[in-house]
Design an enzyme around this catalytic site. Sequence first.
Site, short mmCIF file in Angstrom:
data_model
loop_
_atom_site.label_atom_id
_atom_site.label_comp_id
_atom_site.label_asym_id
_atom_site.label_seq_id
_atom_site.Cartn_x
_atom_site.Cartn_y
_atom_site.Cartn_z
N ASP A 1 0.18 -7.82 1.61
CA ASP A 1 0.65 -6.30 1.64
C ASP A 1 2.00 -6.14 1.67
O ASP A 1 2.48 -5.16 2.28
CB ASP A 1 -0.29 -5.84 2.80
CG ASP A 1 -0.16 -4.02 2.52
OD1 ASP A 1 0.09 -3.63 1.38
OD2 ASP A 1 -0.21 -3.49 3.60
N GLY B 1 -7.96 -27.01 -3.16
CA GLY B 1 -9.24 -27.27 -3.82
C GLY B 1 -10.36 -27.75 -2.92
O GLY B 1 -11.37 -28.69 -3.36
N VAL B 2 -10.56 -27.11 -1.88
CA VAL B 2 -11.44 -27.37 -1.01
C VAL B 2 -12.08 -25.83 -0.26
O VAL B 2 -11.53 -24.82 -0.11
CB VAL B 2 -11.17 -28.35 0.16
CG1 VAL B 2 -10.59 -29.62 -0.15
CG2 VAL B 2 -10.13 -27.71 1.32
N GLY C 1 3.34 6.65 7.97
CA GLY C 1 4.58 6.82 7.50
C GLY C 1 5.60 5.61 8.16
O GLY C 1 6.61 5.41 7.52
N ASN C 2 5.14 5.21 9.09
CA ASN C 2 5.92 3.81 9.39
C ASN C 2 5.82 2.64 8.45
O ASN C 2 6.64 1.27 8.72
CB ASN C 2 5.61 3.56 11.07
CG ASN C 2 6.57 4.38 12.09
OD1 ASN C 2 5.82 5.03 12.62
ND2 ASN C 2 7.76 3.67 12.13
N SER C 3 4.57 2.57 7.82
CA SER C 3 4.28 1.53 7.01
C SER C 3 5.36 1.08 6.12
O SER C 3 6.20 1.70 5.47
CB SER C 3 3.09 1.79 6.08
OG SER C 3 1.86 1.82 6.90
N ILE D 1 -13.79 -24.62 3.04
CA ILE D 1 -13.69 -25.06 4.57
C ILE D 1 -14.50 -24.11 5.45
O ILE D 1 -14.82 -22.99 5.08
CB ILE D 1 -12.29 -25.03 4.94
CG1 ILE D 1 -11.38 -23.94 4.75
CG2 ILE D 1 -11.58 -26.31 4.45
CD1 ILE D 1 -10.05 -24.07 5.11
N HIS E 1 0.79 -1.19 0.04
CA HIS E 1 0.01 0.09 -0.07
C HIS E 1 0.92 1.24 -0.14
O HIS E 1 0.33 2.49 -0.20
CB HIS E 1 -1.17 0.05 1.15
CG HIS E 1 -0.24 0.44 2.46
ND1 HIS E 1 -0.09 -0.83 3.47
CD2 HIS E 1 0.01 1.51 3.10
CE1 HIS E 1 0.34 -0.15 4.66
NE2 HIS E 1 0.23 1.22 4.30
#
Length: 498
Positions: free
Chosen positions: A157, A287-288, A229-231, A290, A127
């Site tokens: 992310d 392929g299930v 800003g820490n992201s 749940i 992001h």
Amino acid sequence: MTAATIAPTRLRLGLAALAVSAFSVFGTPAHARGPEGIADVAEKVIDAVVNISTSQTVEAKGGGGSNAMPQLPPGSPFEEFFDDFFKNRKGPGGGSKGGDNGPPRKTNSLGSGFIIDTSGVVVTNNHVIADADEINVILNDGTKIKAELVGVDKKTDLAVLKFKPPKPLVSVKFGDSDKLRLGEWVVAIGNPFSLGGTVTAGIVSAKNRDISSGPYDSYIQTDASINRGNSGGPLFNLDGDVIGVNTLIISPSGGSIGIGFAVPSKTVAGVVDQLRQFGELRRGWLGVRIQSVTDEIAESLNIKPPRGALVAGVDDKGPAKPAGIEPGDVVVKFDGKDVKDPKDLSRVVADTAVGKEVDVIVIRKGQEETKKVTLGRLQDPDKVQAAVKADEPAPEKPVTQKALGLDLAALNKDLRTRYKIKDSVKGVVVTSVDANSDAAEKRLSAGDVIVEVAQEAVSSGADIQKRVDQLKKDGKKSVLLLVSNADGELRFVALSVQ
């Protein structure tokens, strides 16, 4: 006499207070104020933490922004002045009184990242760089270098960037986030509010935190100050190893209130390796479909204690089908790892290499069975909804039977048309639900189709009533239904039979 007695008491209290104060200053262990090693960690890794600067070109909208004509009350003495000014003005906000779109403008944003390879490889959040036209990496000494995008993974992310180093770089390595303990000290470094390399410290507040932000949530929660800003910045342990990527916070104000979340390094390292190798993520696929094993479902399936991931549906083209996994199976172990709930299974499957053969342990009718599955690759197909005819003639009222707070009817052509039920769906259709019933609480609704009762197929309301009566005689408290929606998607629902 009285005064002479009181004075020494006051003196003793004063000395006692002084003693406590002195102990607080000189006798308290260092770790009560934070470990001394934080400064060493910061000094060691600060040059590997970078700022990420991005720019994006956006279309200017008429009537918005600082260059738009002010909104004035009708009849204002300034109305005519501003009207003439903006009509004759060129650039954003000019044009007609209604406000035409001006020329595109650039917006800028800042985030954080860290260098994992001295060749110029940087990890950050997706992001931070999403939709950017230009990405720049700013080193701790202020050097600014244009970077290119290697790859992103929206589900976690995360993003990987690459730039050409203008000089020798400092890099950091990933630590083992699985070894983190609650209360362990951690250090966050980043670019909060565009202030550049800022160091904060705190402890690990929680591990494996699921905040429903994505399918693979397993965050490290920390009270180290993390702000806008820490992201994308790193979370370090006291060995100077990256044990997480600071990604988001919970805050009513947008500032730190001591609840921050970091993607654990175990997840980050795997994602980064694939992005560097393939430029994309190649996740495993079982392929299930749940769902959770509730207490009622566990009682119906004789699973003690409740655990695992209940298979509600199996993809006809998926790896689970040829391996013999069926709806109603409960996956309790995958490739040697315990599965406590559906999230566990989703994460471990996604982290497993495509094409790997693994042992999957399921509980079927109270017994453990081992299935060998060769994993496929998870795809993100576009979901296309087919148009359905709306003007169908009203069908005749079907013959129904009541059971479990439901009105039930055998499937026929009219009911399939009314509820738009696919031809592949077999069972007994629900035509009405008692609002005060357990079925209503479990969100059954008209148009749902009951496929199985207690893991036996049914085709009429009488079949269902017969199974319910037998379960009551056997002393069961609930009955397990396999329910399909109109499109054939299955789920299990446990209803009380009392």
